[in-house]
Design an enzyme around this catalytic site. Structure first.
Site, PDB file in Angstrom:
ATOM      1  CB  SER A  99      -7.738   0.520   6.100  1.00 15.79           C
ATOM      2  OG  SER A  99      -8.419   1.744   6.159  1.00 15.79           O
TER       3      SER A  99
ATOM      4  CE  LYS B  37      -3.596   1.966   3.012  1.00 17.36           C
ATOM      5  NZ  LYS B  37      -4.276   1.804   4.318  1.00 17.36           N
TER       6      LYS B  37
ATOM      7  CB  SER C 165      -7.452   3.629   3.339  1.00 18.98           C
ATOM      8  OG  SER C 165      -6.634   2.998   4.292  1.00 18.98           O
TER       9      SER C 165
END
Ligand code: NAG
Ligand code: NAG
Length: 583
Positions: free
Chosen positions: A244, A145, A220
């Protein structure tokens, strides 16, 4: 008269000053935005060049080799790399190609890391020496990420103002995974500020769901979800503050795990919202299957490497005695927490998972959270804006925001009194969750403390309740719905996240396993879903036509019992295989 003249001069002067001030501010902000636009162009060019490079690299692998590697699941790939049947270099090249394919479909990649190729070659070179002992995850490509620190690569959190933020070192978890042989090979997209569960920012745009481009991949760790859900990576690293890693896994159809927060380091995370340290952003693995998740956590906790780097991390090695196969657990389950009902399909998969886990010999008993879901949610809202949203607003200042992301900012500008009024109206209408969202933000330090106390009370009550009923773990829904349209997360109350956020508030490790998909029958049953509040009505209306979208369940255990969660995730996978699922 003299007085009139004076007054007029003053008025004109003040007006002139105001005009000058506005012009200066406007020019300043235009200048900043122009700067961001220029830097964004550079970042996009770098991304596109890295993707071109990856396209060429992947062509260098022979057709047969490529097919062989593509057909391997995590364990097969690991074993083939250990045995030397495939090289780290060709695995990397193949995954470069798969990642590019996923990116073309979902816009999930922010950069392919060219250095990964030299890392792979270096590992292959070392492996030629017979005295070299391959680490357990030798040569396995890892997607990361974008918000997680990688030395030498952009770390923007989706914010233009952070576009030139280049960390000098890797996150400690990444360092450890490198030690274990993994090769970070790409960075994946995030929503601006990483504070919502849709995936849009002004630098890299929107990532979409691999199963339906009109739906969000979640957030996210959204780019990670989209990449894994479309086969572009075999395992990755995301992070979780309120769901997330779990929400994108649920929406895109893969697995994810949020560890006990203090068993991973958060020392390098630069951005805290007032929820820290009550609720901590935790890095956690996402993968195609549970086996990969287990091996990543086993490697991460194989020794005290991470706690040596950061002494604030609790030094517990992977506890094999908890993970041991064949242990029977008593698992409490619920398909609704009584606060907000999930949609029919999301409840159905929990009931099916009950049977799957029974078939593995576990004891499953119904469990009720009582008012813990509602109370913990209220506690979180009381502390989330303890600074009146100052920190988040500061981050969003001068940020070019897509229309879809505007509500994120607007909600923080509205004076609290309007929120309270809106809350009372919602209460009158019987929409208690939405009322909580509007009414719980704190006015002063006593309110904040009351919120913290609420969360501690919930933790205590839940642990006690589980003890009294002799319950080791809980099985429950992950999300309220399958992947919703892109704009739903920013236009409905954040209460929608409570089904994952509760485990951040409780400090429990939580895993997600995709166990099925939305069916025609779920679609029919959706018609009789009783939509009480704003959120439920939005979900009912906007999540229609979801046939085929992934559905998952969530498994949680009290703090530091991470290995129990991992065991049950694997058991669930085994049971699905025995049921005949292609997993
Ligand atoms: C996402 O952000 C980009 C860049 O700001 C914007 O052009 C795009 O329209 C946004 N996507 C959606 C679905 O709003
Ligand atoms: C804090 O605000 C609440 C209302 O939100 C109020 O009831 C309370 O008296 C205030 N406490 C202090 C110490 O000001």
């Amino acid at each position: 008269s003299h007085a009139d003249c004076n007054c007029l001069t003053w008025t004109i002067s003040i007006l002139a000053l105001a005009v000058v001030y506005t012009v200066i501010q406007y020019r300043k902000s235009s200048k900043i935005k122009a700067h961001y636009a220029a830097r964004t162009k550079v970042a996009l060019r770098e991304r596109d060049q890295s993707i071109e490079w990856a396209r060429k690299e992947t062509m260098l692998v022979s057709e047969d080799e490529r097919k062989k590697i593509e057909a391997m699941d995590f364990r097969q790939l690991r074993d083939a790399l250990q045995a030397g049947d495939v090289t780290a270099e060709s695995v990397l090249q193949v995954y470069c190609g798969l990642a590019v394919k996923s990116h073309e479909k979902t816009n999930c990649i922010t950069k392919i890391i060219k250095e990964a190729l030299s890392d792979a070659r270096e590992l292959d070179q070392k492996a030629k020496d017979h005295s070299y002992k391959k680490p357990p995850l030798f040569g396995i490509p890892l997607s990361v990420k974008e918000q997680i620190e990688l030395a030498g690569h952009r770390n923007t959190w989706g914010l233009a103002k952070q576009i030139d933020n280049i960390p000098k070192e890797d996150s400690y978890q990444v360092m450890k995974l490198r030690e274990e042989g993994m090769i970070p090979f790409c960075q994946t997209n995030i929503p601006v500020t990483c504070m919502t569960y849709t995936c849009n920012n002004s630098i890299y745009g929107t990532s979409t769901n691999p199963h339906n481009s009109r739906r969000t991949c979640g957030g996210s760790s959204g780019g990670e979800g989209a990449l894994l859900g479309s086969g572009g990576s075999i395992c990755g690293l995301g992070s979780d503050l309120g769901g997330s890693v779990r929400i994108p896994a649920a929406y895109c159809g893969c697995c994810a795990f949020k560890p006990s927060p203090t068993r991973c380091s958060t020392a390098q995370i630069p951005f805290a919202i007032p929820m820290r340290p009550i609720i901590t952003l935790t890095e956690g693995p996402m993968a195609q299957d549970s086996y990969a998740i287990v091996e990543m956590m086993r490697a991460m906790w194989s020794d005290t490497y991470i706690s040596n780097k950061d002494p604030l991390t609790v030094p517990i090695d992977f506890r094999e005695e908890l993970f041991k196969e064949g242990k029977k657990f008593r698992i409490g389950y619920y398909d609704t927490d009584g606060y907000i009902d999930p949609l029919p399909g999301n409840r159905r998969v929990v009931r099916e998972a009950v049977d799957l886990l029974k078939s593995k010999g576990h004891d499953l008993v119904p469990f009720s959270l009582g008012d813990i879901a509602a109370e913990s949610c209220r506690g979180v809202f009381a502390i989330a804006l303890a600074d009146g949203g100052a920190k988040v607003l500061d981050r969003l200042k001068n940020e070019p925001l897509a229309r879809m992301m505007m509500p994120l900012k607007l909600v923080l500008y509205v004076p609290m009194i309007f929120g309270k009024v809106a809350g009372w109206i919602m209460k009158l209408y019987g929409d208690s969750p939405t009322a909580d969202f509007f009414m719980c933000p704190s006015k002063n330090a006593s309110d904040v403390q009351a919120g913290i106390d609420k969360i501690y009370d919930c933790r205590k009550n839940l642990c006690q309740k589980m003890k009294e009923n002799d319950i080791d773990l809980l099985l429950c829904p992950t999300t309220l719905s399958p992947a919703p349209p892109h704009s739903l997360p920013t236009t409905t109350p954040m209460t929608a996240m409570h089904s994952t956020m509760i485990w951040n508030a409780m400090d429990f490790p939580a895993g997600v396993v995709t166990t099925g998909s939305w069916t025609e029958k779920d679609e029919t049953e959706l018609e009789s879903y009783p939509a009480h509040g704003i959120l439920e009505r939005a979900l009912k209306k906007r999540c229609k036509n979801s046939v085929g979208l992934p559905l998952s369940v969530q498994i949680v255990a009290p703090s530091f019992r991470d290995e129990l969660v991992l065991r049950v995730m694997v058991d669930l996978h085994e049971a699905m295989k025995e049921r005949g699922d292609a997993v």
